[in-house]
Design a protein around this motif. Structure first.
Motif, short mmCIF file in Angstrom:
data_model
loop_
_atom_site.label_atom_id
_atom_site.label_comp_id
_atom_site.label_asym_id
_atom_site.label_seq_id
_atom_site.Cartn_x
_atom_site.Cartn_y
_atom_site.Cartn_z
N ALA A 66 -22.20 -78.71 56.02
CA ALA A 66 -21.27 -79.86 56.61
C ALA A 66 -20.15 -80.31 55.55
CB ALA A 66 -22.19 -81.23 56.49
N PHE A 67 -19.04 -80.76 56.37
CA PHE A 67 -17.94 -81.36 55.60
C PHE A 67 -17.24 -82.24 56.44
CE2 PHE A 67 -16.84 -77.48 58.10
CZ PHE A 67 -15.61 -78.19 58.86
N ALA A 68 -16.41 -83.15 55.78
CA ALA A 68 -15.58 -83.94 56.42
C ALA A 68 -14.36 -83.43 57.09
CB ALA A 68 -15.08 -85.08 55.62
N LEU A 69 -13.86 -83.80 58.51
CA LEU A 69 -12.77 -83.58 58.96
C LEU A 69 -11.73 -84.45 58.29
CD1 LEU A 69 -13.95 -83.34 62.72
CD2 LEU A 69 -13.55 -81.42 61.39
N PRO A 70 -10.40 -83.80 58.60
CA PRO A 70 -9.33 -84.56 58.25
C PRO A 70 -9.02 -85.73 59.06
CG PRO A 70 -8.65 -82.51 58.91
CD PRO A 70 -10.02 -82.54 59.06
N PRO A 71 -8.29 -86.76 58.66
CA PRO A 71 -8.21 -87.98 59.62
C PRO A 71 -7.59 -87.60 60.90
CG PRO A 71 -7.45 -88.41 57.30
CD PRO A 71 -7.60 -87.10 57.28
N LYS A 72 -8.03 -88.10 61.91
CA LYS A 72 -7.31 -88.32 63.17
C LYS A 72 -6.06 -88.30 63.37
CE LYS A 72 -9.54 -90.75 66.14
NZ LYS A 72 -10.19 -91.49 67.43
#
Length: 74
Positions: A66-72
């Protein structure tokens, strides 16, 4: 816990479990035969697309972390 859980499996499918519906591009529902867990193909090799039939074994590599997506984008 959410009503639907999707697990990205290492070197394999997406496991979907819980309360869900899968539809085709026209909105027609697949008959899941009462299943509450199915696996969706990620490798493109399944003869039973969109469902996994195990064809990926030895032909698909992906370490599921798992990782964080960049901001929308706004």
């Amino acid at each position: 816990m959410a009503a639907t859980k999707i697990t990205v499996n290492n070197n394999g499918s997406l496991k979907i479990e819980g309360d869900f519906e899968i539809v085709d591009k026209n909105g027609n529902a697949y008959d899941l035969g009462g299943r509450e867990i199915v696996s969706i193909c990620r490798c493109g090799l399944s003869a039973n697309k969109p469902f996994c039939d195990g064809s990926h074994k030895g032909h698909f590599e992906h370490e599921a972390v798992a990782f964080a997506l960049p901001p929308k984008k706004v």
